[in-house]
Design a protein around this motif. Structure first.
Motif, mmCIF file in Angstrom:
data_model
loop_
_atom_site.group_PDB
_atom_site.id
_atom_site.type_symbol
_atom_site.label_atom_id
_atom_site.label_comp_id
_atom_site.label_asym_id
_atom_site.label_seq_id
_atom_site.Cartn_x
_atom_site.Cartn_y
_atom_site.Cartn_z
ATOM 1 N N VAL A 29 -25.017 -22.774 21.644
ATOM 2 C CA VAL A 29 -24.352 -21.675 22.336
ATOM 3 C C VAL A 29 -22.865 -21.990 22.448
ATOM 4 C CG1 VAL A 29 -24.193 -20.395 24.501
ATOM 5 C CG2 VAL A 29 -26.435 -21.081 23.617
ATOM 6 N N GLY A 30 -22.038 -21.020 22.101
ATOM 7 C CA GLY A 30 -20.598 -21.227 22.121
ATOM 8 C C GLY A 30 -20.018 -21.576 20.772
ATOM 9 N N ALA A 31 -20.880 -21.850 19.799
ATOM 10 C CA ALA A 31 -20.382 -22.165 18.460
ATOM 11 C C ALA A 31 -19.693 -20.949 17.865
ATOM 12 C CB ALA A 31 -21.534 -22.611 17.559
ATOM 13 N N VAL A 32 -18.591 -21.197 17.167
ATOM 14 C CA VAL A 32 -17.825 -20.121 16.558
ATOM 15 C C VAL A 32 -18.211 -20.018 15.094
ATOM 16 C CG1 VAL A 32 -15.522 -19.229 16.027
ATOM 17 C CG2 VAL A 32 -15.924 -20.483 18.161
ATOM 18 N N GLY A 49 -18.719 -14.461 14.808
ATOM 19 C CA GLY A 49 -18.226 -14.518 16.179
ATOM 20 C C GLY A 49 -18.840 -15.679 16.946
ATOM 21 N N THR A 50 -18.573 -15.712 18.243
ATOM 22 C CA THR A 50 -19.077 -16.776 19.104
ATOM 23 C C THR A 50 -20.539 -16.502 19.463
ATOM 24 O OG1 THR A 50 -16.870 -17.093 20.045
ATOM 25 C CG2 THR A 50 -18.728 -18.030 21.253
ATOM 26 N N LYS A 61 -28.416 -16.569 20.630
ATOM 27 C CA LYS A 61 -29.171 -17.765 20.231
ATOM 28 C C LYS A 61 -30.665 -17.468 20.211
ATOM 29 C CE LYS A 61 -30.305 -22.173 19.705
ATOM 30 N NZ LYS A 61 -30.165 -22.867 18.413
ATOM 31 N N ILE A 62 -31.135 -16.745 21.219
ATOM 32 C CA ILE A 62 -32.561 -16.384 21.277
ATOM 33 C C ILE A 62 -32.918 -15.456 20.124
ATOM 34 C CG2 ILE A 62 -34.325 -15.183 22.614
ATOM 35 C CD1 ILE A 62 -32.864 -16.092 25.141
ATOM 36 N N TRP A 63 -32.121 -14.401 19.905
ATOM 37 C CA TRP A 63 -32.411 -13.456 18.837
ATOM 38 C C TRP A 63 -32.388 -14.147 17.482
ATOM 39 C CZ3 TRP A 63 -34.673 -10.579 21.725
ATOM 40 C CH2 TRP A 63 -34.138 -9.800 22.748
ATOM 41 N N ARG A 64 -31.441 -15.035 17.278
ATOM 42 C CA ARG A 64 -31.345 -15.746 15.994
ATOM 43 C C ARG A 64 -32.583 -16.609 15.747
ATOM 44 N NH1 ARG A 64 -26.133 -17.435 13.740
ATOM 45 N NH2 ARG A 64 -24.538 -15.877 14.172
ATOM 46 N N ALA A 118 -25.473 -29.447 4.008
ATOM 47 C CA ALA A 118 -24.186 -29.246 3.352
ATOM 48 C C ALA A 118 -23.198 -28.478 4.214
ATOM 49 C CB ALA A 118 -24.392 -28.524 2.021
ATOM 50 N N PHE A 119 -23.660 -27.460 4.945
ATOM 51 C CA PHE A 119 -22.745 -26.558 5.636
ATOM 52 C C PHE A 119 -22.910 -26.521 7.148
ATOM 53 C CE2 PHE A 119 -23.070 -24.827 1.327
ATOM 54 C CZ PHE A 119 -21.731 -24.777 0.997
ATOM 55 N N GLY A 120 -23.992 -27.076 7.684
ATOM 56 C CA GLY A 120 -24.167 -27.090 9.120
ATOM 57 C C GLY A 120 -24.219 -25.696 9.714
ATOM 58 N N ASP A 121 -23.496 -25.489 10.819
ATOM 59 C CA ASP A 121 -23.514 -24.198 11.503
ATOM 60 C C ASP A 121 -22.896 -23.083 10.673
ATOM 61 O OD1 ASP A 121 -24.685 -25.460 13.594
ATOM 62 O OD2 ASP A 121 -22.908 -25.490 14.880
ATOM 63 N N ASN A 122 -22.133 -23.413 9.662
ATOM 64 C CA ASN A 122 -21.487 -22.405 8.814
ATOM 65 C C ASN A 122 -22.319 -22.020 7.599
ATOM 66 O OD1 ASN A 122 -19.089 -22.166 10.381
ATOM 67 N ND2 ASN A 122 -18.371 -24.114 9.528
ATOM 68 N N THR A 123 -23.575 -22.435 7.569
ATOM 69 C CA THR A 123 -24.446 -22.061 6.455
ATOM 70 C C THR A 123 -24.565 -20.547 6.376
ATOM 71 O OG1 THR A 123 -25.728 -24.084 6.728
ATOM 72 C CG2 THR A 123 -26.751 -22.315 5.465
#
Length: 513
Positions: free
Chosen positions: A259-262, A266-267, A273-276, A336-341
């Motif tokens: 939570v809060g990751a950009v 968006g943030t 987070k739950i929906w994802r 390879a990409f982490g949160d930016n996958t």
């Protein structure tokens, strides 16, 4: 050879809402005097006392399939465009829950597939009447209104898949254009563009392919699609591994995106987070579903040994191989990409070298989806046209002479021309209105997973084995079905919520990437 690449042959759905269909027309052999004679002597329950050296107990040519051919059919059928969203799904769930959920889905699919395999024959597992398609099995074991419900779910799912494939194809076509643009200007231009033009191009291609009366006449397109499916999956896996090696460390976290990751979207808020997380369940379910073609694959197996025993072995082999491949692709992308996958793994690689390899992979996706769209749509075409033939029996076909040395003529039906063109236009317009790949994939996975992969196999198995109500096996199977229903509903809610969130910043027919 069966059409593959997560695509369904026309014959599977021909009888979905048509109870008067003669199941013995399925997979007809060429008309021969000896075949006709045997068909005339074959009892109504499609069993015979012998079968002979050239024919099986239902009077059809001897089946020759083995555990290895069945395994290859399943593997080729399961691995498709859904694999591209698995890395994004693991991003949401994390290193701990992501692989665990994938393994859990694999177990459920394996278990329910074995239940479904037992329903191939009605009665005795070795000598009972054969059910040639999924719908035949539902009709033989459940009957009544459940046949209608199953058919409706299938056809709705087929329409949704056509929409999803149109979106995926347009994204891959854009990735090729953006990759070349990015390479030409050295990364100084983000190369944003609209997906609408590419959806229209894909739609125009499908208008022409949709006029083919019977997809069996172009079986080669399914073979090409299968080859393309493995091509882009292997490219995605390889590039993920290479990127992870270049990073000199694995990206990501145990609990997934925080939570809060950009991100580019968006943030991430607590509710997002739950929906994802819920949407990720639908993506994984979509990547695994293949139950709808299991009965048809089983109908290619030779016996003895009983087809059920062979199918159980093939299911174990194929699910094991597929799960290993999925874990490699999903984990390689996340590492390879982490949160930016990205939601679609290969389109995210469009900004990295070698750009030409990404172009080849995305072109393979487009070619695969051209064939996949057709084989998924053909059953729906056939159902509507069968109804139209009863409603307007005087609609005639006419010939269009093709120029060339062969001088072949093409049969064109006015209703087919109008109806199939309208279908393609409709799927294209819906795709332009909802161009959200991961959300659509999640909805499709949630829609098809519980009813087609769990509920109907469980209910058919209970009816087939005559399991008593409230006995321990009955309670266990119903508990599994209920748990999977909850998962499907949660995935559907998450995916719908994702669409709602995307719509807040989206203007119809003005999507840009």
């Amino acid at each position: 050879m069966l059409p593959r690449s997560r695509t369904l042959p026309t014959r599977i759905h021909d009888s979905a809402l048509d109870p008067d269909r003669d199941a013995r027309r399925y997979l007809q052999v060429e008309a021969q005097p000896i075949t006709s004679k045997i068909d005339e002597d074959t009892p109504a329950d499609n069993t015979t006392t012998g079968g002979g050296k050239c024919f099986d107990d239902d009077g059809r040519l001897k089946r020759t399939g083995t555990v290895w051919t069945a395994s290859s059919h399943i593997i080729t059928a399961v691995i498709g465009s859904g694999v591209l969203s698995l890395a994004w799904a693991i991003v949401q769930l994390g290193w701990l829950a992501g692989p665990a959920v994938m393994a859990l889905f694999a177990f459920v699919i394996f278990f329910t597939s074995n239940l479904l395999a037992d329903c191939y024959r009605t009665g005795d597992l070795a000598t009972g009447r054969r059910n040639y398609t999924y719908m035949d099995a539902v009709r033989a074991n459940l009957g009544g209104g459940k046949v209608m419900v199953c058919g409706a779910i299938q056809y709705l799912n087929l329409f949704g898949v056509a929409v999803g494939y149109t979106i995926a194809a347009s994204i891959s076509m854009m990735a090729i254009k953006r990759s070349n643009c990015f390479h030409a200007n050295g990364g100084k231009d983000p190369c944003h563009m609209s997906s609408n033009m590419y959806m229209i191009i894909f739609g125009i291609i499908q208008v022409f392919f949709s006029q083919i009366p019977d997809f069996d006449q172009v079986w080669w397109l399914s073979i090409v699609a299968a080859i393309m499916s493995f091509t882009y999956s292997i490219v995605g896996l390889s590039l993920g591994i290479v990127q992870a090696v270049q990073n000199k460390a694995f990206q990501g976290s145990i609990m997934g995106i925080s939570v809060g990751a950009v991100t580019k979207a968006g943030t991430v808020t607590p509710m997002q987070k739950i929906w994802r997380n819920l949407q990720a369940l639908g993506d994984i379910a979509f990547a695994y579903s293949y139950s709808i073609i299991l009965i048809e694959i089983q109908d290619t197996l030779r016996s003895p040994p009983p087809e059920t025993r062979t199918m159980r072995k093939a299911t174990l082999i194929s699910i094991s191989v597929t799960t290993a491949f999925y874990l490699l692709c999903g984990c390689a992308g996340y590492a390879a990409f982490g949160d930016n996958t990205p939601g679609n793994l290969l389109t995210g690689f469009g900004f990295y070298n070698p750009y030409w390899l990404l172009d080849i992979a995305n072109l393979a996706i487009v070619v695969h989806l051209v064939g996949a769209y057709q084989v998924y749509s053909q059953p729906l075409f056939a159902f509507v046209e069968k109804w139209a033939a009863r409603r307007w029996p005087k609609v005639e076909e006419y010939d269009i002479r093709l120029h060339g040395p062969s001088g072949h003529a093409c049969r064109v039906n006015a209703f087919r021309l109008v109806w199939r063109t309208c279908f393609v236009v409709l799927t294209t317009v819906v795709s332009m209105l909802l161009p959200f790949f991961n959300d659509v994939v999640g909805i499709l996975g949630a829609l098809g997973f519980w009813p087609l992969t769990v509920y109907f196999p469980v209910e058919m198995y209970i009816a087939h084995r005559k399991i008593r109500r409230w006995s321990m096996p009955w309670v266990g199977l119903q508990a599994l079905s209920l748990a999977c229903l909850v998962v499907s509903l949660a995935a559907a809610v998450g995916s719908i919520a994702g669409v709602v969130l995307d719509l807040k910043s989206y203007h119809p027919f003005h999507s840009t990437y």
